[in-house]
Design a protein around this motif. Sequence first.
Motif, PDB file in Angstrom:
ATOM      1  N   TYR A 131      77.646  38.704 -77.262  1.00 20.70           N
ATOM      2  CA  TYR A 131      78.668  39.676 -77.663  1.00 20.70           C
ATOM      3  C   TYR A 131      79.199  40.349 -76.633  1.00 20.70           C
ATOM      4  O   TYR A 131      78.382  41.217 -75.989  1.00 20.70           O
ATOM      5  CB  TYR A 131      78.479  40.410 -78.784  1.00 20.70           C
TER       6      TYR A 131
ATOM      7  N   GLY B 127      86.643  39.004 -85.423  1.00 16.90           N
ATOM      8  CA  GLY B 127      87.693  37.805 -85.150  1.00 16.90           C
ATOM      9  C   GLY B 127      89.195  37.849 -84.940  1.00 16.90           C
ATOM     10  O   GLY B 127      89.607  38.693 -85.009  1.00 16.90           O
TER      11      GLY B 127
ATOM     12  N   GLY C  24      83.793  31.856 -79.967  1.00 24.05           N
ATOM     13  CA  GLY C  24      85.266  32.334 -80.161  1.00 24.05           C
ATOM     14  C   GLY C  24      85.578  33.366 -79.263  1.00 24.05           C
ATOM     15  O   GLY C  24      84.934  34.023 -78.659  1.00 24.05           O
ATOM     16  N   ILE C  25      87.015  33.535 -78.997  1.00 21.54           N
ATOM     17  CA  ILE C  25      87.437  34.332 -78.082  1.00 21.54           C
ATOM     18  C   ILE C  25      88.644  35.397 -78.612  1.00 21.54           C
ATOM     19  O   ILE C  25      89.455  34.857 -79.330  1.00 21.54           O
ATOM     20  CB  ILE C  25      88.084  33.633 -76.922  1.00 21.54           C
TER      21      ILE C  25
ATOM     22  N   THR D  86      82.267  45.254 -79.307  1.00 25.09           N
ATOM     23  CA  THR D  86      82.485  45.394 -77.817  1.00 25.09           C
ATOM     24  C   THR D  86      83.904  45.491 -77.404  1.00 25.09           C
ATOM     25  O   THR D  86      84.122  45.950 -76.582  1.00 25.09           O
ATOM     26  CB  THR D  86      81.508  44.294 -77.412  1.00 25.09           C
TER      27      THR D  86
ATOM     28  N   ASP E 228      88.908  28.180 -79.602  1.00 27.76           N
ATOM     29  CA  ASP E 228      87.570  28.230 -79.940  1.00 27.76           C
ATOM     30  C   ASP E 228      86.724  27.073 -79.152  1.00 27.76           C
ATOM     31  O   ASP E 228      87.418  26.445 -78.621  1.00 27.76           O
ATOM     32  CB  ASP E 228      87.574  27.359 -81.288  1.00 27.76           C
TER      33      ASP E 228
ATOM     34  N   TRP F 144      83.232  39.000 -87.567  1.00 25.21           N
ATOM     35  CA  TRP F 144      82.561  38.012 -86.736  1.00 25.21           C
ATOM     36  C   TRP F 144      81.231  38.527 -86.864  1.00 25.21           C
ATOM     37  O   TRP F 144      80.950  39.474 -86.427  1.00 25.21           O
ATOM     38  CB  TRP F 144      83.012  38.117 -85.282  1.00 25.21           C
TER      39      TRP F 144
HETATM   40  C1  BTN Z   1      87.313  34.210 -83.173  1.00 25.86           C
HETATM   41  O1  BTN Z   1      87.312  33.114 -83.111  1.00 25.86           O
HETATM   42  O2  BTN Z   1      88.061  34.538 -84.217  1.00 25.86           O
HETATM   43  C2  BTN Z   1      87.222  35.191 -82.105  1.00 25.86           C
HETATM   44  C3  BTN Z   1      85.704  35.761 -82.205  1.00 25.86           C
HETATM   45  C4  BTN Z   1      85.533  36.694 -81.045  1.00 25.86           C
HETATM   46  C5  BTN Z   1      84.228  37.683 -81.276  1.00 25.86           C
HETATM   47  C6  BTN Z   1      83.802  38.241 -80.249  1.00 25.86           C
HETATM   48  S1  BTN Z   1      82.230  39.132 -80.262  1.00 25.86           S
HETATM   49  C7  BTN Z   1      82.501  40.022 -78.932  1.00 25.86           C
HETATM   50  C8  BTN Z   1      83.998  40.728 -79.089  1.00 25.86           C
HETATM   51  N1  BTN Z   1      83.624  41.862 -80.059  1.00 25.86           N
HETATM   52  C9  BTN Z   1      84.635  41.455 -81.252  1.00 25.86           C
HETATM   53  O3  BTN Z   1      84.399  42.468 -82.222  1.00 25.86           O
HETATM   54  N2  BTN Z   1      84.904  40.417 -81.435  1.00 25.86           N
HETATM   55  C10 BTN Z   1      84.728  39.754 -80.084  1.00 25.86           C
END
Ligand code: BTN
Length: 255
Positions: free
Chosen positions: A65, A51, A121-122, A23, A111, A57
């Motif tokens: 997501y 991630g 996670g962000i 996304t 986190d 991820w």
């Molecule tokens: C992390 O903790 O490493 C961050 C994870 C972030 C995952 C989200 S899911 C929606 C968006 N699309 C992705 O490919 N990654 C983020």
Amino acid sequence: MTAASAVLPKGYELHHLKSVASTNDKAADMALAGAPAGSIVMADLQTGGRGRLGRVWESPLGNLYASVILRLDCDLRESAGLSLLVGVALGEALSALGPSPLALALKWPNDILIGGAKTAGILLEGSGRRAGEAADFFVIGTGVNIRNAPAKAAYPVTCLMDEGFAPLAPVALLTAYIERLEIWLDRWRHDGFSRVREAWRDRAFGLGERVRLRLAGEEIEGLFVDLTEGGALLIEQTDGRCREVTAGDVIYPHR
Ligand code: BTN
């Protein structure tokens, strides 16, 4: 792709996909093509979810997501604060929807832990930016383990269903999160980072404890003394010197 904005605060528009590679990538493509701030890409599953630091991820059905496009007058340095703001907003949404009490904590940089295990996670990415220059846009990606936590992980992981949450549709969580995000963005615009910092510190994981940090090319240990005015970690090393850490991973406090 379906677009629906009824449940979201004014100015946000949801683009809901069944499946996408990431996304964040889709939202970045849309932003480059001129999509306005507030556009949100959400997918039921991702085939190439990413991630931080290039990690995978895992993105099966049942979790959230979503990636939001923001266009803010904010440069690279300030974006550290933006990333903490997102954690505060998502943490509040989860606390409002979850059982009480909920042992939710924010682990630097972004986190969300429940009972000490990673639940969300962000991934904040910006474009067209150099230090001191405003970004053209930011994409804020959030992944929340609602029904599934990864089977294998190098650290403790969990999902909302295992932490006493009632069944929760990803879109319901997204709505609650965007409501809190909008409130915190507004506070940030008016009052700067200080309130975000305060709210983040209130829920900080490991504050005042010894932590081990993995930085580019080295690992250090020290006392997590505080979060600086700019959103960095202030670490007192064993030799008594203080060091500001702006990028890296807190591996874990000693518990
Ligand atoms: C992390 O903790 O490493 C961050 C994870 C972030 C995952 C989200 S899911 C929606 C968006 N699309 C992705 O490919 N990654 C983020």
